[in-house]
Design a protein around this motif. Structure first.
Motif, PDB file in Angstrom:
ATOM      1  N   ARG A 768      -3.939 -33.528   4.248  1.00  0.00           N
ATOM      2  CA  ARG A 768      -3.922 -32.107   4.935  1.00  0.00           C
ATOM      3  C   ARG A 768      -3.772 -32.125   6.490  1.00  0.00           C
ATOM      4  NH1 ARG A 768      -5.825 -27.376   1.800  1.00  0.00           N
ATOM      5  NH2 ARG A 768      -6.456 -26.707   3.971  1.00  0.00           N
ATOM      6  N   VAL A 773      -1.594 -28.959   7.501  1.00  0.00           N
ATOM      7  CA  VAL A 773      -1.927 -27.770   6.711  1.00  0.00           C
ATOM      8  C   VAL A 773      -2.929 -26.999   7.532  1.00  0.00           C
ATOM      9  CG1 VAL A 773      -2.626 -26.951   4.487  1.00  0.00           C
ATOM     10  CG2 VAL A 773      -1.450 -29.095   4.492  1.00  0.00           C
ATOM     11  N   THR A 779      -5.008 -24.868  -1.174  1.00  0.00           N
ATOM     12  CA  THR A 779      -3.791 -25.552  -1.740  1.00  0.00           C
ATOM     13  C   THR A 779      -4.396 -26.029  -3.355  1.00  0.00           C
ATOM     14  OG1 THR A 779      -4.323 -27.678  -0.669  1.00  0.00           O
ATOM     15  CG2 THR A 779      -2.657 -26.133   0.205  1.00  0.00           C
ATOM     16  N   LEU A 835       2.842 -28.427  -1.121  1.00  0.00           N
ATOM     17  CA  LEU A 835       2.799 -27.878  -0.050  1.00  0.00           C
ATOM     18  C   LEU A 835       4.244 -27.351   0.509  1.00  0.00           C
ATOM     19  CD1 LEU A 835       0.848 -30.678   1.825  1.00  0.00           C
ATOM     20  CD2 LEU A 835       0.086 -28.602   0.868  1.00  0.00           C
TER      21      LEU A 835
END
Length: 905
Positions: A768, A773, A779, A835
């Motif tokens: 991540r 992210v 997520t 993602l």
RNA sequence: GGGCGGUUAGCUCAGCGGUAGAGCGUCUCGUUUACACCGAGAGGGCCGGCGGUUCGAAUCCGUCACCGCCCACCA
């Protein structure tokens, strides 16, 4: 018996403060312990004793960093053993420190314009006692600030009546055994303090001086001379020979002839002696037996006279050479020599050099850097002086001490220090034990009118002996000298226990278990205790000698007033608390290493104290309280079994470290377990499960283990928390049993499960961050190729995983991977993070490629190894097997990364 | 001169024959209700040089270099 784990104690209503405040808590706890007798040894108990004798600090001392180190180490050991149920004695006390104390009081008197000689001996000694009573307690107060759990009611002072009696008994015994005697020989004389000092109290300092080349005319050979080189021209007044090497071709023919000693006019023989080194100086050396150790030996070999030409203040005195002054035209002038009488040695040097120059006898002067012995107390150059002193035959006493270390009856830690000990002990010199001071144990020897010696434990006894000798009462005068301070501190391991009385303590606490000290004190003290302990007690004074390093500043410089880099431990205690300082010391005290310590280090470890405090606050807020009915061996949950198992390992590691005197490893084991395992993982996992009694009980149980493990190093904060949580009565942690590992049901399975969860969270976090992210985004993750059990395991831990890895859901991947997913290889499965919104395919490709290459590199290395027939044939089976496993894992990882790469196209 | 210890990530050090580690510092991100004295992630190393032993060396041996101590030397 309370029905639940929450105890209602006096502090129940008060919550822990938001921040830990050591300065308020530490003094209160220390007083509480002391009042409760928590530090007291119990000679009547059945417990196995554990003894540490404090290296008695000088009564003039105040706590410095070196003390902080040595006493922290000692207190850590004592507290740990006490918790293990041993009858722990940490014997307190202080040393009268002859020279140091006398100097302090002399300085105070000087401020009032008083000289001790005007006062007289009795009055002066009285003033020292007075000073001791008023100001001598500084260090013992400061030891309390550090948290040192010494058995204070047993405090001793080396000049106590009891200890003084021991000193007299030892002296008289050794005298009668012929091991103490008087002798006239050269000693290291400190002209400032005007006392003899031992070899060990001499410090060589580099001095930029000169080498003077002086011509000594050959008697009966006009125009011929022999040139000697010297760094100390002033001593030439006491020359009684010139020595050359018997094989030295330059001078061989001169051996047996005479020279005229310049200035003095005395005739000196030229002797052949191998002491003379043709390489050094001119190859001819002047011999001054009364003022140089080597010359003294040469003088003995050639039966030379040994006139002293310097007095006890290092001023020129001519009494012993007055008869030998003779005028010699252009060479010697008795009037000049007589003018030197009473001059200080430095002034005498200047005058003599000037006169030699005037006479044309000074051939040359070279700059010369050399080592000059200085008194380590007085700080002035030492003068070898011919005096009568008391000596102890250390050679005889050393033999059994050497043997005790050789046979392992006493073991040095680290072991390499035994070499240092042996080297000194095997070449030990007669120990000069008399000092020309007033403060100390006056030598128990009385002289009759005819000078006869009566060595006895008391004057009355000496008088009785005298009466037997003289047939009537005689006027006896006691020897003026006192004993070397180390003579009495050498008895410390048994004199403090009441010897020569056969006290219960003596039988119980001797020999001690560990002596803790710095290497600088091995000769001074350790060696003397070994010699005297074995001689008088018939056994070594301690089983282990733990040698620690020196405390230095952050840059590794020795702390000194002149460098201005002294760190005051009391300031650190004020600012950060004793626990922080103590833990820092433990963490930095590796074997045989100096400790580089600065405020920044202590500040850093204070964070650990705070961390512990906050972990406890978390427990408090969540109703995590000790429950005596909780039995860890009945734990059922993977989480609790896992942390209990980890706690077992921490206990094992910490205990093993302390047993091995590895204070750094002990500190590290506690630190890691508390911070990483307990706080960072367990507490976070426990948060969603705090509704379960077993989780709360386990948390409390493990916190209790942490408090106990840390107590030896951090006694205050741990005791405070222990009391406040009601683990035991107030001030009780100090005597609570040291934790031991307990059986945890199916620990391996719990470990495997939690390790997987930790790995999952770590990997997801890592990806991540790398994929940028946004932290706020939750997520989902999908497991590809996961066994049903793996999936179930993941779902069991959904709650903590959701929070710690910012995951919204965890499912098996059905069908194709969503477009724009990141992938993590985790054991047999691949974790897929969809993602689409945030992922950058190019950077994901780079990342996966890098991971793949890393695995490939690993695989290549292992494969290479396994391809080597010699490796497979000669390496142990388990090593080969392990490598095969690692290769398989690496290859599987490569395959999964390749697959992942293929999926993103 | 004799002896001992050290040389590993920017700093302080652990590891002392089988996958190079920790703490601090650095960089990036984060105010998720124990803790910002906090949390997450990342980067960073021909383990002083050269030989040797070994299937395999940061680790054992030899040697050199530099740093630091101790003892001896006080011409």
């Amino acid at each position: 018996m309370a029905s639940c784990g929450i105890r209602v104690g006096p502090q129940e209503s008060e919550m822990l403060d938001k921040t830990y405040n050591p300065s308020e808590i530490e003094p209160r706890l220390y007083e509480g312990w002391e009042r409760a007798g928590a530090f007291a040894a119990d000679p009547g108990s059945n417990a196995r004793p554990f003894t540490i004798m404090i290296p008695p600090p000088n009564v003039t001392g105040s706590l410095h960093m070196g003390h902080a180190l040595t006493f922290t180490v000692q207190d850590t050991l004592i507290r740990w053993r006490r918790m293990q149920g041993r009858d722990a004695l940490w014997q307190p006390g202080s040393d009268h420190a002859g020279i140091a104390t006398q100097m302090v009081v002399e300085r105070l008197l000087a401020e009032q314009g008083v000289d001790r000689r005007d006062l007289g001996r009795a009055k002066f000694v009285e003033r020292v006692w007075q000073w001791k009573d008023e100001s001598g307690g500084t260090i013992t107060r400061q030891l309390r600030r550090l948290g040192a759990s010494l058995d204070w009611p047993r405090e001793r002072f080396t000049m106590d009546e009891g200890l003084s009696a021991a000193v007299r008994r030892v002296f008289v015994t050794l005298y009668r055994q012929g091991l103490i005697y008087r002798d006239k020989r050269l000693v290291n004389w400190d002209p400032k303090l005007q006392t003899a000092i031992s070899d060990l109290e001499v410090e060589n300092l580099e001095v930029k001086g000169s080498l003077w080349h002086i011509r000594y005319p050959i008697a009966g050979a006009p125009g011929r001379s022999i040139t000697v080189a010297t760094t100390r021209p002033e001593t030439m007044l006491g020359d009684t020979a010139v020595a050359v090497h018997p094989e030295d071709a330059r001078y061989r023919d001169l051996i047996g002839r005479q020279v005229v000693l310049p200035l003095v006019g005395r005739l000196l023989p030229i002797v052949g002696d191998e002491y003379s080194d043709p390489e050094k100086g001119t190859g001819a050396v002047k011999i001054t037996p009364a003022h140089d150790f080597n010359d003294f030996e040469v003088g003995r070999r050639h039966a030379l006279p040994m006139p002293s030409i310097l007095d006890r203040q290092a001023r020129v005195t001519l009494a012993e050479i007055a008869d030998s002054l003779a005028p010699v035209e252009g060479v010697a002038d008795p009037d000049f020599v007589r003018s030197l009488e009473g001059l200080d040695r430095a002034d005498a040097r200047r005058a003599i050099v000037a006169e030699l120059e005037r006479l044309g006898l000074l051939e040359k002067v070279e700059p010369h850097t050399h080592q000059v012995p200085h008194g380590d107390r007085g700080g002035v150059p030492i003068e070898p002086l011919l005096t009568v002193q008391w000596y102890c035959n250390a050679e005889v006493l050393a033999k059994p001490a050497i043997e005790a270390v050789e046979t392992g009856r006493t073991v040095f830690v680290p072991k390499q220090w035994e070499n240092t000990f042996f080297a000194w002990m095997r070449d030990i010199q007669p120990w000069c034990i008399s000092r020309q001071l007033w403060w100390g144990h006056q030598i128990p020897c009385w002289y009759g009118p005819d000078g006869r010696e009566f060595v006895a434990e008391s004057e009355a006894e000496a008088q009785a002996a005298a009466r037997a000798q003289y047939g009537s009462d005689a006027a006896l005068t006691q020897d003026e000298d006192v004993l070397d301070t180390w003579f009495s501190s050498g008895l410390w391991p048994f004199s403090t226990l009441g010897w020569p009385e056969q006290t219960p303590e003596l039988g119980r606490y001797y020999p001690g278990d560990v002596l803790v000290t710095g290497f600088d004190i091995i000769f001074f003290w350790v060696a003397r205790m070994m010699m005297q302990g074995i001689h008088f007690m018939g056994d070594v004074p301690f089983r282990h000698v733990y040698i620690h390093g020196l405390v230095r500043d952050e840059r590794g410089q020795k702390m000194s007033k002149s460098k201005g880099n002294i760190i005051d431990p009391l300031e650190l205690i004020d600012k950060y608390g004793a626990d922080a300082l103590r833990f820092t010391i433990c963490a930095l005290t590796g074997p045989g290493r100096d400790v580089k310590l600065g405020a920044a280090r202590v500040e850093n470890y204070r964070r650990f104290v705070t961390k512990l405090w906050n972990a406890a606050r978390f427990c408090e807020m969540n109703d995590i309280r000790p429950d005596p009915s909780f039995d860890p061996s009945q734990a059922t949950l993977p989480l609790t079994r896992w942390i209990l198992d980890a706690a077992n390992r921490a206990v094992t590691e910490a205990t093993a470290a302390l047993e091995a005197f590895r204070f750094d490893e002990y500190a590290a084991a506690c630190y890691r377990f508390t911070w990483d395992t307990f706080c960072d993982w367990f507490v976070e996992f426990a948060k969603p499960a705090l509704g379960e009694a077993e989780v709360r009980q386990t948390a409390a149980h493990v916190l209790g283990i942490i408090l106990r493990l840390l107590h030896p190093a951090m006694p205050f904060v741990t005791e405070e928390l222990w009391d406040r949580f009601g683990y035991g009565a107030e001030y009780s942690l100090i005597r609570t049993p040291w934790p031991e590992p307990v059986a945890v049901p199916d620990a391996a399975a719990a470990r495997e499960e939690l390790d997987w969860v930790v790995k999952l969270i770590s990997e997801v976090r890592s990806v991540r961050t790398e994929m940028n992210v946004p932290p706020g985004t939750l997520t989902p993750i999908l497991l590809r190729d996961a066994a049903p059990a793996t999936l179930a395991r993941g779902q069991r831990w959904m709650e903590p995983v959701r929070r710690l890895a910012r995951i919204s859901s965890l499912e098996a991947l059905a069908g194709d991977m969503p477009k724009g997913s990141a992938q993590v290889v985790l054991d047999e499965a691949t974790v897929v993070l969809p993602l689409a919104e945030v992922i950058d395919l190019a950077s994901e490709r780079v990342r996966l490629t890098r991971e793949r290459d890393k695995a490939a590199g690993e695989a290549r290395k292992i494969a290479q190894k396994l391809d080597n027939a010699d490796f497979v044939r000669r390496a142990p089976e388990e090593v080969v097997e392990e490598n095969r496993d690692r290769l398989a894992t690496a290859q599987a990882d490569i395959a999964r990364f390749e697959a992942a790469l293929a999926r993103i196209g």
